[in-house]
Motif scaffolding. Structure first.
Motif, PDB file in Angstrom:
ATOM      1  N   ALA A  17     -16.451  14.069  -1.623  1.00  0.00           N
ATOM      2  CA  ALA A  17     -17.290  13.860  -0.379  1.00  0.00           C
ATOM      3  C   ALA A  17     -16.334  13.713   0.661  1.00  0.00           C
ATOM      4  CB  ALA A  17     -18.267  12.563  -0.657  1.00  0.00           C
ATOM      5  N   PHE A  18     -15.483  13.062   0.447  1.00  0.00           N
ATOM      6  CA  PHE A  18     -14.472  12.580   1.616  1.00  0.00           C
ATOM      7  C   PHE A  18     -13.945  13.812   2.307  1.00  0.00           C
ATOM      8  CE2 PHE A  18      -9.840  11.710   2.690  1.00  0.00           C
ATOM      9  CZ  PHE A  18     -10.234  10.943   3.849  1.00  0.00           C
ATOM     10  N   ALA A  19     -13.492  14.975   1.460  1.00  0.00           N
ATOM     11  CA  ALA A  19     -12.811  16.021   1.688  1.00  0.00           C
ATOM     12  C   ALA A  19     -13.792  17.024   2.343  1.00  0.00           C
ATOM     13  CB  ALA A  19     -12.354  16.855   0.263  1.00  0.00           C
ATOM     14  N   VAL A  20     -15.021  17.156   1.936  1.00  0.00           N
ATOM     15  CA  VAL A  20     -16.347  17.851   2.600  1.00  0.00           C
ATOM     16  C   VAL A  20     -16.365  17.236   4.073  1.00  0.00           C
ATOM     17  CG1 VAL A  20     -18.698  18.767   2.788  1.00  0.00           C
ATOM     18  CG2 VAL A  20     -17.253  18.845   0.632  1.00  0.00           C
ATOM     19  N   SER A  21     -16.455  15.885   4.063  1.00  0.00           N
ATOM     20  CA  SER A  21     -16.567  15.084   5.233  1.00  0.00           C
ATOM     21  C   SER A  21     -15.631  15.567   6.537  1.00  0.00           C
ATOM     22  CB  SER A  21     -16.677  13.474   5.103  1.00  0.00           C
ATOM     23  OG  SER A  21     -17.697  13.457   4.356  1.00  0.00           O
ATOM     24  N   TRP A  42     -26.129  10.926   3.783  1.00  0.00           N
ATOM     25  CA  TRP A  42     -26.379  11.824   2.796  1.00  0.00           C
ATOM     26  C   TRP A  42     -25.431  11.640   1.629  1.00  0.00           C
ATOM     27  CZ3 TRP A  42     -30.158  15.027   1.915  1.00  0.00           C
ATOM     28  CH2 TRP A  42     -30.850  15.313   2.916  1.00  0.00           C
ATOM     29  N   PHE A  43     -24.005  11.533   1.715  1.00  0.00           N
ATOM     30  CA  PHE A  43     -23.125  11.367   0.846  1.00  0.00           C
ATOM     31  C   PHE A  43     -23.178  10.221   0.064  1.00  0.00           C
ATOM     32  CE2 PHE A  43     -20.607  15.147   2.846  1.00  0.00           C
ATOM     33  CZ  PHE A  43     -21.295  15.853   2.521  1.00  0.00           C
ATOM     34  N   GLY A  44     -23.278   9.348   0.721  1.00  0.00           N
ATOM     35  CA  GLY A  44     -23.305   7.772  -0.076  1.00  0.00           C
ATOM     36  C   GLY A  44     -24.632   7.629  -0.487  1.00  0.00           C
ATOM     37  N   GLY A  45     -25.552   8.314  -0.225  1.00  0.00           N
ATOM     38  CA  GLY A  45     -26.920   8.058  -0.929  1.00  0.00           C
ATOM     39  C   GLY A  45     -26.840   8.915  -2.216  1.00  0.00           C
ATOM     40  N   LYS A 103     -31.268  20.974   5.516  1.00  0.00           N
ATOM     41  CA  LYS A 103     -30.854  22.426   5.150  1.00  0.00           C
ATOM     42  C   LYS A 103     -29.384  22.518   4.679  1.00  0.00           C
ATOM     43  CE  LYS A 103     -31.001  26.926   6.453  1.00  0.00           C
ATOM     44  NZ  LYS A 103     -31.514  27.832   7.356  1.00  0.00           N
ATOM     45  N   ALA A 104     -28.700  21.903   5.675  1.00  0.00           N
ATOM     46  CA  ALA A 104     -27.173  22.106   5.648  1.00  0.00           C
ATOM     47  C   ALA A 104     -26.779  20.932   4.867  1.00  0.00           C
ATOM     48  CB  ALA A 104     -26.408  22.020   7.112  1.00  0.00           C
ATOM     49  N   MET A 105     -27.188  19.640   4.949  1.00  0.00           N
ATOM     50  CA  MET A 105     -26.759  18.612   4.166  1.00  0.00           C
ATOM     51  C   MET A 105     -26.961  18.556   2.791  1.00  0.00           C
ATOM     52  SD  MET A 105     -24.582  17.544   6.537  1.00  0.00           S
ATOM     53  CE  MET A 105     -23.909  15.848   5.726  1.00  0.00           C
ATOM     54  N   PHE A 106     -28.372  18.742   2.301  1.00  0.00           N
ATOM     55  CA  PHE A 106     -28.566  18.522   1.110  1.00  0.00           C
ATOM     56  C   PHE A 106     -27.865  19.141   0.092  1.00  0.00           C
ATOM     57  CE2 PHE A 106     -31.346  19.999  -2.437  1.00  0.00           C
ATOM     58  CZ  PHE A 106     -31.779  18.451  -2.900  1.00  0.00           C
ATOM     59  N   PRO A 107     -27.617  20.625   0.137  1.00  0.00           N
ATOM     60  CA  PRO A 107     -26.780  20.947  -0.941  1.00  0.00           C
ATOM     61  C   PRO A 107     -25.456  20.709  -0.881  1.00  0.00           C
ATOM     62  CG  PRO A 107     -27.617  22.972   0.517  1.00  0.00           C
ATOM     63  CD  PRO A 107     -28.071  21.607   1.178  1.00  0.00           C
ATOM     64  N   LEU A 108     -24.787  20.162   0.253  1.00  0.00           N
ATOM     65  CA  LEU A 108     -23.382  19.533   0.502  1.00  0.00           C
ATOM     66  C   LEU A 108     -23.526  18.252  -0.332  1.00  0.00           C
ATOM     67  CD1 LEU A 108     -22.032  20.417   3.920  1.00  0.00           C
ATOM     68  CD2 LEU A 108     -21.529  21.328   1.803  1.00  0.00           C
ATOM     69  N   ALA A 109     -24.533  17.517  -0.118  1.00  0.00           N
ATOM     70  CA  ALA A 109     -24.626  16.095  -0.795  1.00  0.00           C
ATOM     71  C   ALA A 109     -24.770  16.178  -2.491  1.00  0.00           C
ATOM     72  CB  ALA A 109     -25.801  15.340  -0.433  1.00  0.00           C
ATOM     73  N   VAL A 110     -25.587  17.235  -2.815  1.00  0.00           N
ATOM     74  CA  VAL A 110     -25.747  17.396  -4.217  1.00  0.00           C
ATOM     75  C   VAL A 110     -24.421  18.069  -4.980  1.00  0.00           C
ATOM     76  CG1 VAL A 110     -26.977  18.924  -5.976  1.00  0.00           C
ATOM     77  CG2 VAL A 110     -28.069  17.786  -4.240  1.00  0.00           C
ATOM     78  N   ALA A 111     -23.815  19.177  -4.236  1.00  0.00           N
ATOM     79  CA  ALA A 111     -22.662  19.467  -4.931  1.00  0.00           C
ATOM     80  C   ALA A 111     -21.610  18.290  -4.932  1.00  0.00           C
ATOM     81  CB  ALA A 111     -22.118  20.550  -3.875  1.00  0.00           C
ATOM     82  N   THR A 112     -21.356  17.364  -4.085  1.00  0.00           N
ATOM     83  CA  THR A 112     -20.232  16.598  -3.978  1.00  0.00           C
ATOM     84  C   THR A 112     -20.616  15.279  -5.100  1.00  0.00           C
ATOM     85  OG1 THR A 112     -21.091  15.380  -1.939  1.00  0.00           O
ATOM     86  CG2 THR A 112     -19.541  17.104  -1.711  1.00  0.00           C
ATOM     87  N   SER A 113     -21.942  15.358  -5.402  1.00  0.00           N
ATOM     88  CA  SER A 113     -22.191  14.226  -6.283  1.00  0.00           C
ATOM     89  C   SER A 113     -22.726  14.494  -7.736  1.00  0.00           C
ATOM     90  CB  SER A 113     -23.258  13.569  -5.752  1.00  0.00           C
ATOM     91  OG  SER A 113     -24.647  14.225  -5.700  1.00  0.00           O
ATOM     92  N   ILE A 114     -22.510  15.779  -8.166  1.00  0.00           N
ATOM     93  CA  ILE A 114     -22.922  16.199  -9.430  1.00  0.00           C
ATOM     94  C   ILE A 114     -21.745  15.317 -10.397  1.00  0.00           C
ATOM     95  CG2 ILE A 114     -22.403  18.186 -11.146  1.00  0.00           C
ATOM     96  CD1 ILE A 114     -24.915  18.290  -9.335  1.00  0.00           C
TER      97      ILE A 114
END
Length: 185
Positions: A17-21, A42-45, A103-114
């Motif tokens: 998440a840090f890298a994507v941020s 988004w990412f913390g949640g 639309k932009a943040m949801f997929p990034l949040a899911v991808a970084t938290s798998i």
């Protein structure tokens, strides 16, 4: 598992998440505090939600695998850490849209938290206070994500691969520690 160990895992798992941020920070023309806040939320949640889901999945079958739970935690943390290290060597471009919409943040949040889902399964085998653990993971990831947005704006992508590499090493070392504690005890 002590709070310091959960903190170390939280730092390790937050590196994606840090890298994507960092990339999100790089993408905005004029950085505003709301960009960092949205990224942190988004990412913390999601980093808090996914280990919680993984934990409840793991608890449902933890009794069946209690004799090898330390091996499962070691293997999962090793795979996640190894994957993060492998990804750190790819010279992928750090280009993201300045879009902070759902639309932009949801997929990034899911991808970084798998990866955090598997961490949650590991935590189920270690019998930790999951509520404290997910709160700490979420807060640490949120803080790293907010900082990443600002770092991305000011420094660019040069720390992205280093963050992924460090996170991978941390997770592998924690997996090794868990394995050694259970096999040498």
């Amino acid at each position: 598992m002590h709070i310091a160990e959960i903190l170390i895992i939280a730092v390790g798992v937050s590196m994606d998440a840090f890298a994507v941020s960092i990339c999100k920070g790089l993408s905005v023309r004029t950085l505003q505090p709301k960009h960092a806040a949205l990224t942190a939320l988004w990412f913390g949640g999601f980093q808090a939600l996914m280990p919680l889901i993984g934990y409840f999945l793991g608890v449902s079958f933890a009794d069946f695998v209690s004799s090898v739970d330390h091996w499962i935690a070691f293997i999962l943390l090793g795979i996640i850490g190894g994957n993060m290290i492998k990804e750190s060597f790819y010279d992928d471009e750090c280009e993201y849209s300045p879009d902070f919409s759902i639309k932009a943040m949801f997929p990034l949040a899911v991808a970084t938290s798998i990866d955090a889902l598997a961490i949650g399964v590991s935590l189920a085998f270690l019998r930790v206070d999951i509520w404290s653990a997910v709160l700490l993971i979420g807060l640490v990831t949120g803080a790293f994500s907010a900082a990443g947005v600002y770092l991305g704006k000011f420094f660019g992508c040069r720390y992205k691969s280093k963050a992924e590499f460090a996170g991978g090493i941390i997770l592998i070392l924690m997996g090794l520690k868990i394995l050694l504690e259970h096999t040498l005890a």
